[in-house]
Scaffold this active site. Structure first.
Site, PDB file in Angstrom:
ATOM      1  N   ARG A  19       0.479  -1.470  -0.125  1.00 34.83           N
ATOM      2  CA  ARG A  19       0.187   0.085  -0.182  1.00 34.83           C
ATOM      3  C   ARG A  19       0.736   1.309   0.022  1.00 34.83           C
ATOM      4  O   ARG A  19       0.298   2.081  -0.328  1.00 34.83           O
ATOM      5  CB  ARG A  19      -0.394  -0.505   1.277  1.00 34.83           C
ATOM      6  CG  ARG A  19      -2.117   0.970   1.202  1.00 34.83           C
ATOM      7  CD  ARG A  19      -2.959   0.444   1.924  1.00 34.83           C
ATOM      8  NE  ARG A  19      -4.470   2.254   2.361  1.00 34.83           N
ATOM      9  CZ  ARG A  19      -4.174   2.817   2.976  1.00 34.83           C
ATOM     10  NH1 ARG A  19      -3.524   3.148   4.217  1.00 34.83           N
ATOM     11  NH2 ARG A  19      -4.985   3.933   2.709  1.00 34.83           N
ATOM     12  N   PHE A  77     -17.404   7.904   1.742  1.00 38.32           N
ATOM     13  CA  PHE A  77     -17.025   8.071   1.206  1.00 38.32           C
ATOM     14  C   PHE A  77     -16.584   9.834   0.316  1.00 38.32           C
ATOM     15  O   PHE A  77     -17.477  10.205   0.168  1.00 38.32           O
ATOM     16  CB  PHE A  77     -16.679   7.643  -0.635  1.00 38.32           C
ATOM     17  CG  PHE A  77     -16.995   5.666  -0.274  1.00 38.32           C
ATOM     18  CD1 PHE A  77     -15.491   5.015  -1.337  1.00 38.32           C
ATOM     19  CD2 PHE A  77     -17.274   5.124   0.511  1.00 38.32           C
ATOM     20  CE1 PHE A  77     -15.198   3.667  -1.111  1.00 38.32           C
ATOM     21  CE2 PHE A  77     -16.382   3.333   0.766  1.00 38.32           C
ATOM     22  CZ  PHE A  77     -15.286   3.117   0.050  1.00 38.32           C
ATOM     23  N   ILE A 119      -7.768   7.521  -0.777  1.00 36.44           N
ATOM     24  CA  ILE A 119      -7.000   5.905  -0.748  1.00 36.44           C
ATOM     25  C   ILE A 119      -7.737   5.488   0.208  1.00 36.44           C
ATOM     26  O   ILE A 119      -8.177   6.190   1.123  1.00 36.44           O
ATOM     27  CB  ILE A 119      -6.037   5.731  -0.834  1.00 36.44           C
ATOM     28  CG1 ILE A 119      -5.434   4.229  -1.245  1.00 36.44           C
ATOM     29  CG2 ILE A 119      -4.693   6.408   0.425  1.00 36.44           C
ATOM     30  CD1 ILE A 119      -3.990   3.416  -1.685  1.00 36.44           C
ATOM     31  N   SER A 120      -8.861   5.092  -0.207  1.00 36.21           N
ATOM     32  CA  SER A 120      -9.583   4.380   1.075  1.00 36.21           C
ATOM     33  C   SER A 120      -8.955   3.594   2.347  1.00 36.21           C
ATOM     34  O   SER A 120      -8.112   2.690   1.670  1.00 36.21           O
ATOM     35  CB  SER A 120     -11.060   3.331   0.209  1.00 36.21           C
ATOM     36  OG  SER A 120     -11.718   3.419  -0.390  1.00 36.21           O
ATOM     37  N   ALA A 121      -9.488   3.628   2.978  1.00 32.52           N
ATOM     38  CA  ALA A 121      -8.545   2.478   4.170  1.00 32.52           C
ATOM     39  C   ALA A 121      -9.091   1.112   3.920  1.00 32.52           C
ATOM     40  O   ALA A 121     -10.000   0.661   3.536  1.00 32.52           O
ATOM     41  CB  ALA A 121      -9.923   2.507   5.675  1.00 32.52           C
TER      42      ALA A 121
END
Ligand code: SAH
Length: 208
Positions: free
Chosen positions: A30, A201, A56-58
């Protein structure tokens, strides 16, 4: 958490990551998908800014959505919201060389960044499209799997139409500060909608 291994162990602990997904996440660092100054935070289960007001999403959310999407080897997956390219890379790993990921992003610079990040990670089975994903990508429709990684007010009609019979669509739907993550399945032409968990989001910005 200070390493990808620690992140994967954590994701397995949450119960969201299957062995298969954990293996995919293990292969993709990541840290390679976040801005230089945030690399020390890459293995924390938190969204991180990637510029242009986007995130960037968790990893926990990426894992949960990937699990819901139920991706199999050889499938073609459509993603709306390439962002950093991290979710696309996870999907590309799961569909394998015979499968394909098509990811749409509206911010031109992020398309380039996502492309560079995924190339560096070694994924050649991802197609990047600079466009409004609320219209889907009719050229290669229908899709067995569609994932939207930005918050929609409602499910875009084009995405419903481009979902294959028996296909699955995972999409956050709600207001700008809270959404329900929906799992939608098309069975005998009818859409079956299941609410899963609340999520937050960045907004899906498009025509539909
Ligand atoms: N999946 C990404 C995170 C996405 S953040 C990752 O793994 O890093 C949401 C992304 O959706 C942002 O990059 C935003 O620019 C994009 N987006 C918002 N509306 C869009 C639209 N209509 N079409 C395509 N991309 C869109």
């Amino acid at each position: 958490m200070n390493s990808n291994q620690e992140l994967v162990n954590y994701l397995l602990g949450t119960g969201y990551a299957s062995e298969k997904i954990a293996k995919a996440v293990m292969k993709i660092d990541r840290a390679d998908f976040v801005p230089e100054q945030l690399k020390q935070n890459a293995y924390i289960d938190s969204p991180l800014p990637i510029g242009h007001g986007q995130t960037i999403s968790a990893p926990g959310v990426v894992t949960f959505m990937t699990r819901l999407l139920d991706v199999q080897e050889g499938m073609t997956v459509l993603e709306v919201g390439a962002g950093s390219g991290y979710q696309a890379a996870v999907l590309a790993e799961l569909v394998g060389e015979k499968g394909k990921v098509i990811t749409i992003e509206r911010v031109a610079e992020l398309v380039e960044r996502a492309k560079a990040n995924c190339m560096r990670a070694g994924y050649k089975n991802i197609e990047f499209i600079h466009s409004d994903g609320t219209k889907g990508h009719p050229a290669k429709a229908p899709y067995e799997r569609i994932i939207v990684t930005a918050a929609a007010r409602s499910v875009p009609k084009a995405l419903e139409e481009q979902l294959a019979e028996g296909g699955k669509l995972v999409i956050p739907v709600g207001s700008s500060y809270r959404q329900d993550l929906l799992l939608i399945q098309k069975l005998k032409g009818e859409l079956q909608v299941e609410k899963t968990m609340p999520v937050v989001f960045v907004p899906l910005i498009g025509e539909e």
